[in-house]
Design a protein around this motif. Structure first.
Motif, PDB file in Angstrom:
ATOM      1  N   TRP A 180       9.711   2.073  -6.085  1.00  0.00           N
ATOM      2  CA  TRP A 180      10.489   3.475  -4.896  1.00  0.00           C
ATOM      3  C   TRP A 180       9.794   2.785  -3.600  1.00  0.00           C
ATOM      4  N   SER A 181      10.413   2.682  -2.609  1.00  0.00           N
ATOM      5  CA  SER A 181       9.947   2.608  -1.187  1.00  0.00           C
ATOM      6  C   SER A 181      10.242   3.765  -0.260  1.00  0.00           C
ATOM      7  N   ASN A 201       1.056  -1.672  -0.383  1.00  0.00           N
ATOM      8  CA  ASN A 201       1.297  -3.167  -1.270  1.00  0.00           C
ATOM      9  C   ASN A 201       0.165  -4.368  -0.839  1.00  0.00           C
ATOM     10  N   ALA A 202      -0.201  -4.083  -1.315  1.00  0.00           N
ATOM     11  CA  ALA A 202      -1.439  -5.456  -1.013  1.00  0.00           C
ATOM     12  C   ALA A 202      -1.180  -6.588  -1.819  1.00  0.00           C
ATOM     13  N   SER A 203      -0.561  -6.507  -2.284  1.00  0.00           N
ATOM     14  CA  SER A 203      -0.793  -7.855  -3.563  1.00  0.00           C
ATOM     15  C   SER A 203       0.045  -8.053  -2.534  1.00  0.00           C
ATOM     16  N   LEU A 204       1.237  -8.040  -1.560  1.00  0.00           N
ATOM     17  CA  LEU A 204       2.460  -9.138  -0.533  1.00  0.00           C
ATOM     18  C   LEU A 204       1.707  -9.591  -0.193  1.00  0.00           C
ATOM     19  N   GLU A 205       0.726  -9.310   0.676  1.00  0.00           N
ATOM     20  CA  GLU A 205      -0.418  -9.272   1.457  1.00  0.00           C
ATOM     21  C   GLU A 205      -0.998 -10.816   0.879  1.00  0.00           C
ATOM     22  N   ILE A 206      -1.887 -10.397  -0.083  1.00  0.00           N
ATOM     23  CA  ILE A 206      -2.090 -11.462  -0.944  1.00  0.00           C
ATOM     24  C   ILE A 206      -1.911 -12.775  -1.339  1.00  0.00           C
ATOM     25  N   VAL A 207      -1.048 -12.330  -2.293  1.00  0.00           N
ATOM     26  CA  VAL A 207      -0.229 -13.197  -3.370  1.00  0.00           C
ATOM     27  C   VAL A 207       1.650 -12.954  -2.341  1.00  0.00           C
ATOM     28  N   LEU A 254     -16.105  11.134  -1.353  1.00  0.00           N
ATOM     29  CA  LEU A 254     -14.884  10.000  -1.130  1.00  0.00           C
ATOM     30  C   LEU A 254     -13.484  10.645  -1.729  1.00  0.00           C
ATOM     31  N   ALA A 255     -12.903  10.547  -0.788  1.00  0.00           N
ATOM     32  CA  ALA A 255     -11.453  11.072  -0.804  1.00  0.00           C
ATOM     33  C   ALA A 255     -10.456  10.240  -1.358  1.00  0.00           C
ATOM     34  N   GLU A 256      -9.393  10.546  -2.023  1.00  0.00           N
ATOM     35  CA  GLU A 256      -8.402   9.384  -2.528  1.00  0.00           C
ATOM     36  C   GLU A 256      -7.893   9.358  -1.026  1.00  0.00           C
ATOM     37  N   LEU A 257      -6.669   7.779  -1.001  1.00  0.00           N
ATOM     38  CA  LEU A 257      -5.807   7.242  -0.255  1.00  0.00           C
ATOM     39  C   LEU A 257      -4.759   6.233  -1.160  1.00  0.00           C
ATOM     40  N   SER A 258      -3.847   6.998  -0.338  1.00  0.00           N
ATOM     41  CA  SER A 258      -2.446   6.467  -1.271  1.00  0.00           C
ATOM     42  C   SER A 258      -2.339   4.509  -0.822  1.00  0.00           C
ATOM     43  N   HIS A 259      -3.475   4.128  -1.723  1.00  0.00           N
ATOM     44  CA  HIS A 259      -3.414   2.435  -1.210  1.00  0.00           C
ATOM     45  C   HIS A 259      -3.396   1.930  -2.575  1.00  0.00           C
ATOM     46  N   GLY A 260      -2.917   0.825  -2.864  1.00  0.00           N
ATOM     47  CA  GLY A 260      -3.159  -0.038  -4.336  1.00  0.00           C
ATOM     48  C   GLY A 260      -2.546  -1.269  -3.571  1.00  0.00           C
ATOM     49  N   LEU A 261      -1.877  -2.221  -5.230  1.00  0.00           N
ATOM     50  CA  LEU A 261      -1.877  -3.636  -5.646  1.00  0.00           C
ATOM     51  C   LEU A 261      -0.431  -3.539  -4.559  1.00  0.00           C
TER      52      LEU A 261
END
Length: 417
Positions: free
Chosen positions: A392-393, A405-411, A379-386
């Motif tokens: 910063w953007s 920024n998965a939290s934006l999509e969920i909540v 398994l390799a790391e991906l730059s994904h997260g909540l």
């Protein structure tokens, strides 16, 4: 009356009138805004963050801000202002406070990581007593201190417009957190608050007890960040007891605390009964295998509302990570899971590779990706997260915003998380 889309022209005239040199960075952003065909119909956010550029730019100073707001006072189509990572001090805060009292269109203001102190916080919080348009304020990283935080706590008792307030990394203390919790028992409009990394001199977890008490009666808060609160199992138990009675909170951030397996057990019991929580962030704790198995059992058998779980860097071995992967086979609601920073072994690699092969786990919804070397899966790391881009953007979006920024999509509490 709102000026037409000729912000740059008005800015140059204001610089001449105020005998202030033109800031080329501000000038360029205003020129780009003038080219936006939808500027007068949809509104825009002026992105003047001082850190978001491939080449160095002259950061916005207090004097630059004074000129800018003299232009924006007539620009009703500017609904957002991003001034993060600049050189604004309390003098700039005074200018912004006056602008907030007079402006009736600004909805988003980002002042994170400037040099605003306690007196600047008092002015901005005071302006929000009467302001009825601002819905999202970010003060992150300004050293407003405990007293500065108290001013915002007092503001929350009066303001009924603000929906999101970010006071993370602001050096607030015990009195501020308690005052904020008390204010939120009365405030019915705030949807999200970030209280990460306060400066606490006690180990008694009084702040967590007060926040838990607030959650029993608050019916509007959707998102709560309590990272770096030195929270232990006692505090987690108090929060869980309160959340049995809470039917509004959907995003709970307990990252970077001192939670171990017993605390995870309380959370597991909560997940068996809670029907509203959708995101649980436990990054950088130490729940280990025993703790994650408690969570996995709840997710596999009872919980059908949690959509995202992050257990990054929790000293979990393959035994616990495999249990989590197995829970995803029976729980079809859980869609986002983050595990990097744990003790990933062959069984973990195989389990998560299987989830992706079966399309049970989408590559954009996790922080690992399988690959093979000599027939063996890793398994390799991906730059994904909540919320990878909370602070910063990137100028060049190498990662899709929904993955980073998965939290934006969920909540999606509000724009500009």
């Amino acid at each position: 009356m709102s000026v037409a889309a000729d912000l740059h022209l008005h800015y140059m005239q204001a610089c001449q009138n105020l005998s202030q040199p033109e800031n080329p960075f501000i000038a360029r952003v205003l020129q780009e805004a003038d080219k936006n065909d939808e500027i007068s119909t949809k509104g825009i956010t002026l992105k003047l963050a001082g850190n978001n550029h491939l080449v160095p730019v002259p950061r916005v100073t207090d004097d630059d801000l004074a000129v800018l707001v003299s232009v924006l006072g007539q620009a009703a189509f500017v609904t957002g202002l991003d001034l993060a990572y600049n050189l604004l001090t309390d003098a700039g805060a005074k200018t912004m406070a006056t602008f907030l009292q007079e402006n009736s269109t600004l909805q988003y203001l980002n002042l994170m990581f400037n040099d605003i102190g306690t007196s600047g916080a008092e002015l901005i919080a005071g302006a929000l007593h009467s302001n009825q348009t601002l819905v999202h304020l970010r003060m992150t990283g300004n050293r407003i201190g405990n007293q500065g935080g108290m001013f915002f706590a007092s503001m929350l008792k009066i303001n009924s417009t603000l929906k999101k307030l970010d006071l993370g990394d602001c050096d607030v203390g015990l009195r501020c957190l308690i005052a904020t919790a008390i204010a939120l028992t009365q405030n019915k409009s705030l949807k999200a608050i970030n209280l990460n990394r306060p400066l606490l001199s006690t180990q008694q977890e009084e702040t967590t007890v007060h926040i838990a008490q607030m959650l029993r009666s608050n019916s509007s808060l959707v998102e709560l960040h309590l990272g770096k609160h030195e929270m232990k199992n006692f505090g987690v138990e108090r929060l869980c007891d309160a959340l049995y009675e809470n039917s509004s909170l959907r995003y709970l951030d307990l990252s970077c605390n001192n939670i171990i397996c017993d605390g995870a057990k309380f959370l597991g019991e909560l997940l068996r009964k809670n029907q509203t929580l959708e995101i649980l962030d436990l990054d950088a704790n130490r729940i280990e295998d025993v703790g994650v198995i408690y969570l996995s059992e709840a997710l596999a058998t009872r919980n059908r509302t949690l959509k995202a779980l992050s257990v990054v860097s929790n000293n979990i071995t393959g035994k616990g990570l495999v249990a989590l992967a197995q829970a995803m086979h029976s729980n079809m609601t859980l869609s986002h899971i983050y595990i990097w920073g744990n003790k990933i072994d062959r069984s973990t690699c195989a389990a998560f590779a299987e989830l992706m092969a079966l399309e049970r786990l989408h590559p954009d919804c996790t922080d690992v990706a399988p690959y093979k070397v000599d027939g063996e899966i890793f398994l390799a790391e991906l730059s994904h997260g909540l919320a990878k881009h909370r602070y910063w953007s990137p100028r060049c979006a190498a990662v899709a915003p929904a993955a980073a920024n998965a939290s934006l999509e969920i909540v999606p509490v509000s724009e500009h998380l």
